[in-house]
Design a protein around this motif. Structure first.
Motif, mmCIF file in Angstrom:
data_model
loop_
_atom_site.group_PDB
_atom_site.id
_atom_site.type_symbol
_atom_site.label_atom_id
_atom_site.label_comp_id
_atom_site.label_asym_id
_atom_site.label_seq_id
_atom_site.Cartn_x
_atom_site.Cartn_y
_atom_site.Cartn_z
ATOM 1 N N GLN B 26 0.829 -1.191 0.000
ATOM 2 C CA GLN B 26 0.000 0.000 0.000
ATOM 3 C C GLN B 26 0.873 1.253 0.000
ATOM 4 O O GLN B 26 0.359 2.355 -0.086
ATOM 5 C CB GLN B 26 -0.886 0.024 1.251
ATOM 6 N N ILE B 93 0.939 4.890 -2.612
ATOM 7 C CA ILE B 93 -0.169 4.356 -3.421
ATOM 8 C C ILE B 93 -1.513 4.730 -2.811
ATOM 9 O O ILE B 93 -2.473 5.033 -3.501
ATOM 10 C CB ILE B 93 -0.041 2.834 -3.550
ATOM 11 N N GLU B 94 -1.579 4.711 -1.483
ATOM 12 C CA GLU B 94 -2.859 5.000 -0.813
ATOM 13 C C GLU B 94 -3.430 6.348 -1.209
ATOM 14 O O GLU B 94 -4.644 6.529 -1.264
ATOM 15 C CB GLU B 94 -2.659 4.958 0.705
ATOM 16 N N MET B 96 -3.064 7.782 -4.029
ATOM 17 C CA MET B 96 -3.310 7.899 -5.471
ATOM 18 C C MET B 96 -4.759 7.567 -5.798
ATOM 19 O O MET B 96 -5.060 6.520 -6.333
ATOM 20 C CB MET B 96 -2.410 6.908 -6.227
#
Lengths: 669, 101
Positions: B26, B93-94, B96
């Motif tokens: 993540q 990533i979280e 995004m």
């Protein structure tokens, strides 16, 4: 000439209705009145030719509807029944036209009124001259429409609107019955022409149909439907509620529609269909019961009505009951005889009531009248003639038909005649005679003889009506005296050939001859009863009981008279038992629950909501998180791999070409 | 020695490891690219193995093609990553989730 009888009122109504603006008030008055007067003379000639000389006239004009086995053509049948009705209609109508020239003098919409009167006459003539049921139905509906227009003539009044709608809708109940009757006639006979139906009716006496496990005698079914039509139009018990309310129209309208013509259409229907109705004894029984109940009920309710027109309206209703039940006893000629006589004296009564109302500045309440005898002598004379005739005073018009009707019921006391239900009719008719005499004389006393109760302003303005109002009164007065005597032998005389084929009287119940040999004590009974009624009205209103208020204030009498003046709460019952549940059903169930509820939920509203909800849910799947996308990719792959072995079975149900097409369509769209 | 049959399992294990790396990670986008590289490697390993197993040269040609494709892809991916980092100052990533539905 025969076609001219039909065409002239149409010309009159079109000219005055569409061209009223150009020909003006006077033009409309003169044109429409002259049209209908010429029509009256022509129908007198037709009466002479057809009725007296015995030459029925049958005119087939042109095909109207032709569809498979159904062939309906425009045709006019002038037999003795039709011409009798024609004379009555056109005579009363022309007098009413003449009368309303003066009566509607200050009304701003005179051409419209004349046009409506004329269109009413036209449809009535179509009704009686038709040679098939469908054309008759045209006239039948047209008369209902014209009655709507006429009752609603003062369309700014709420009462008039309501009464007109009531008249139209209550009539429509009967019309529905009549149309069902026409359908069933067509089903059985394959035709709606009178000549074919009536001539072949006797072949179907044993014809039955099976419906919902019931075995129904078909001619009884037809007779029942026709009877419903007659009940609606003739204001018989059950559908009588529209007639008294229809007094909201101008008085000449009441005289034309609710006295002489429109309400007689139901009786005319029964008389016209006599070959059909004679073949079903149950319907004869039903007609007798309903007719005598109407005669009794209406006369009972008429006792304590205070509106001068309402009293006459209830007496009309009552007399229609007489006509109907005598038809039920299968003396159609006597029914027609009473219809003719009744038209004359009832039109007289209505028109004189109009004259009284006119003189008293539109006061209709009898309690505010009185002592008009000195001011309106001619109107008084006319009203007295009408009332005496209505009460069946000997040697006036009403006597000849009404007494005959009652004697015909009295004869059913002979037990070997097998018409036991006639006894029912006899009792009710005799009581109704008493009541009739009571309320007519109550009307006379309250209006003309009792001390005046009206306003000083009205009394100062009081005047005998002008000549154009008096002429119809005088003419109708003469006719109310003499018509019964003059036409007695023609219509119901022994062995008269007048009705020839127009009326089918049951031979086995034809007792006109026996009636002549009844004992005098029975024969005098109606006269005694009506004298007693008149005497009672006298004692209560101006005689010894006038001052005796103790009786009038007793609890029972007060309640009783209140009940009767409220029409025995019939309207109230109808409203609370039938009409308001129906209205509630229409609003709550069929509109709110089914139309706006259920169907909307299944239809546009529900589907759009479901799609919206689901699309929101599907949108929420796209979170924007890469991890979730990979999750869907992997699970989708797994799902497809799982599904792959099942494809062998799915193939059977899914067309791969169709799927491909759908898939492509997604991109195209 | 690694026997031939075990090779298949190893390549699959590697591929699965790459998938899990994309899945469970993540935090960093770089680890995703590394997992992708692992997947590419496992696939090309598989191709090479099967080309030897089936005695067919096509598999090795494919492996070469995959290597070039993987190299170009990782370079493009890193370039995108750099651009992204310049704009947003983060590669977590979280965070995004600009393309939320």
């Amino acid at each position: 000439m025969y076609l001219l009888i039909v065409a002239l009122p149409l010309v009159g109504t079109l000219a005055t209705g569409l061209g009223g603006r150009w020909i003006g008030r006077k033009g409309a008055n003169v044109f429409s009145t002259s049209c209908v007067i010429i029509c009256c003379f022509l129908s007198l000639v037709a009466f002479f030719e057809v009725g007296l000389c015995g030459v029925p006239c049958y005119l087939s004009i042109s095909p109207w509807i032709s569809s498979g086995a159904l062939k309906i053509s425009w045709g006019f049948l002038f037999d003795s029944l039709t011409t009798t009705m024609l004379v009555v209609i056109t005579f009363i109508s022309s007098l009413v036209h003449l009368y309303s020239i003066q009566y509607m003098e200050y009304d701003p919409h005179c051409p419209r009124f004349m046009s409506f009167l004329e269109i009413f006459t036209f449809f009535m003539i179509i009704l009686v001259t038709a040679d098939n049921f469908v054309q008759m139905f045209l006239g039948w509906e047209g008369v209902g429409l014209a009655s709507y227009l006429l009752i609603n003539f003062w369309y700014t009044r709420l009462c008039a609107n309501q009464a007109a709608i009531k008249a139209l809708i209550v009539n429509r109940v009967g019309d529905f019955g009549l149309s069902l009757g026409i359908f069933s006639i067509f089903y059985l006979f394959g035709s709606v022409d009178y000549e074919l139906v009536f001539s072949s009716a006797s072949m179907y006496t044993d014809y039955t149909i099976h419906f919902l496990g019931l075995t129904i005698h078909y001619l009884t079914l037809i007779g029942f439907f026709l009877l419903i039509g007659a009940i609606g139009k003739s204001a018989q018990l059950g559908l009588h509620t529209w007639l008294p309310d229809a007094m909201e129209g101008p008085t000449p309208v009441s005289a034309l529609i609710h006295a002489a013509t429109m309400v007689t259409a139901g009786v005319f229907l029964i008389v016209r269909c006599s070959p059909l109705i004679n073949l079903s004894p149950n319907i004869l029984f039903l007609i007798t019961i309903i007719g005598s109940s109407t005669a009794f009920f209406a006369s009972l309710v008429g006792l304590f009505q205070n509106d001068i027109k309402r009293v006459i309206a209830y007496s009309t209703c009552s007399q229609l009951g007489y006509m109907t039940f005598v038809c039920g006893l299968s003396y159609y000629n006597v029914g027609m005889f009473h219809l003719v006589n009744h038209a004359f004296f009832k039109a007289l009564l209505f028109l004189s009531a109009g004259s009284v109302i006119h003189a008293l500045s539109n006061e209709q309440d009898m309690r505010r009248m009185g002592s008009l005898l000195n001011n309106l002598p001619i109107t008084y004379a006319a009203m007295l003639i009408g009332s005496l005739s209505l009460a069946g005073f000997p040697f006036l018009t009403g006597f000849y038909s009404k007494d005959l009707i009652i004697e015909l019921t009295q004869i059913s006391y002979y037990s070997n005649l097998q018409i036991s239900y006639g006894i029912f009719a006899c009792w009710l008719a005799n009581i109704a005679v008493f009541f009739t005499s009571f309320y007519t004389f109550r009307l006379i006393f309250l209006t003309f003889i009792k001390n005046s109760n009206s306003y000083r302003k009205h009394i100062e303005n009081i005047h005998e009506s002008p000549l154009l109002i008096l002429i119809p009164l005088i003419l109708l007065g003469f006719f109310s005296i003499f018509v019964g005597f003059l036409t007695k032998d023609l219509f119901v005389g022994v062995g008269t050939h007048f009705w020839s084929a127009a009326i089918n009287v049951l031979p086995m119940s034809y007792n006109l001859l026996e009636v002549e040999f009844m004992s005098y004590s029975i024969k005098w009974l109606p006269f005694m009863l009506s004298t007693l009624g008149a005497f009672l009205a006298y004692t209560i209103n101006i005689g010894i009981f006038k001052k005796n208020t103790k009786f009038a204030y007793t609890y029972i009498f007060r309640k009783l008279s209140f009940l009767l003046s409220k029409k025995v709460y019939w309207d109230k019952l109808y409203n609370s038992l039938i009409i308001s549940p129906l209205m509630n059903f229409g609003y709550i169930i069929s509109f709110k629950n089914i139309d706006r509820g259920f169907i909307e939920l299944l239809g546009p509203y529900g589907i759009s909501r479901v799609i919206k909800n689901w699309s929101i849910k599907i949108i929420k799947i796209q979170t924007g998180q890469i991890t979730h996308y990979t999750f869907f990719i992997v699970t989708g792959l797994c799902f497809l791999l799982l599904l792959a072995p099942a494809w062998v079975f799915l193939e059977l149900f899914l067309d791969i070409r169709l799927l491909t097409f759908c898939f492509l369509a997604l991109f195209v769209v | 020695m690694i026997t031939q049959l075990y090779c298949e399992n190893y390549t699959f294990f590697l591929f699965f490891l790459g998938v899990l790396g994309i899945f469970l990670n993540q935090k960093s986008i770089i680890i995703v690219i590394m997992s992708l590289e692992i997947m590419f490697l496992s696939v090309s390993f598989n191709f090479i193995y099967f080309s030897i197993y089936l005695d067919n040269i096509i598999g090795q040609l494919f492996a070469l093609a995959i290597l070039t494709v993987a190299a170009s892809e990782s370079s493009i991916g890193l370039a995108i990553l750099v651009v992204y980092y310049r704009i947003r100052n983060t590669i977590t990533i979280e965070l995004m989730s600009l393309t939320k539905g």
